[in-house]
Design an enzyme around this catalytic site. Structure first.
Site, short mmCIF file in Angstrom:
data_model
loop_
_atom_site.label_atom_id
_atom_site.label_comp_id
_atom_site.label_asym_id
_atom_site.label_seq_id
_atom_site.Cartn_x
_atom_site.Cartn_y
_atom_site.Cartn_z
N LYS A 159 -7.42 1.02 -0.87
CA LYS A 159 -7.71 1.68 -2.22
C LYS A 159 -9.29 1.70 -2.54
CE LYS A 159 -3.16 0.55 -4.06
NZ LYS A 159 -2.42 -0.36 -4.94
N ASP B 126 6.65 13.29 1.21
CA ASP B 126 6.19 12.54 0.03
C ASP B 126 7.51 11.87 -0.24
OD1 ASP B 126 4.00 13.59 -0.34
OD2 ASP B 126 4.93 15.44 -1.56
#
Length: 118
Positions: free
Chosen positions: A36, A92
């Site tokens: 991240k 997704d």
């Protein structure tokens, strides 16, 4: 060049939500993984698909192991980990619940965009 593991990577628009893969576009050699990132270092993430040379099994301990967190960083440092762009398929996943005890998964959403698959 020894191709011990090839990690499929895919491009994302918002890399700060994911752990990203930093690699050389010239030869695919993975340098490192950044969890991240707050500053842009890459927009490619691990797509979760691997091509293993059987020799990699000697590097994975016989215990519950996260190869992404425990095995792959050392392999990257040793120059044994390479990236390959996943093209033509976009998935997704929205995973709300996973029951590992019964080997069942409850997927809230699974969508595949097949428009770009040739």
């Amino acid at each position: 060049m020894s191709l011990t593991v090839v990690v499929q990577v895919t491009r994302v628009d918002e890399p700060s939500k994911y752990g990203v893969v930093v690699y050389s576009p010239e030869n695919g050699k993975i340098d490192r993984f950044v969890e991240k990132p707050q500053e842009f270092v890459s927009n490619k993430i691990n797509a979760g698909m691997y091509i293993f040379n059987v020799s990699v099994l000697d590097r994975i301990e016989l215990r519950p192991t996260s190869i992404e967190k425990e095995t792959f960083p050392g392999m990257a440092a040793d120059g044994d980990l390479f990236a390959m762009d996943l093209k033509g398929l976009s998935c997704d996943f929205d995973l709300f619940a996973m029951d590992l005890k019964g080997l069942s998964c409850d997927f809230a959403l699974f969508s595949v965009d097949l428009k770009s698959v040739t």
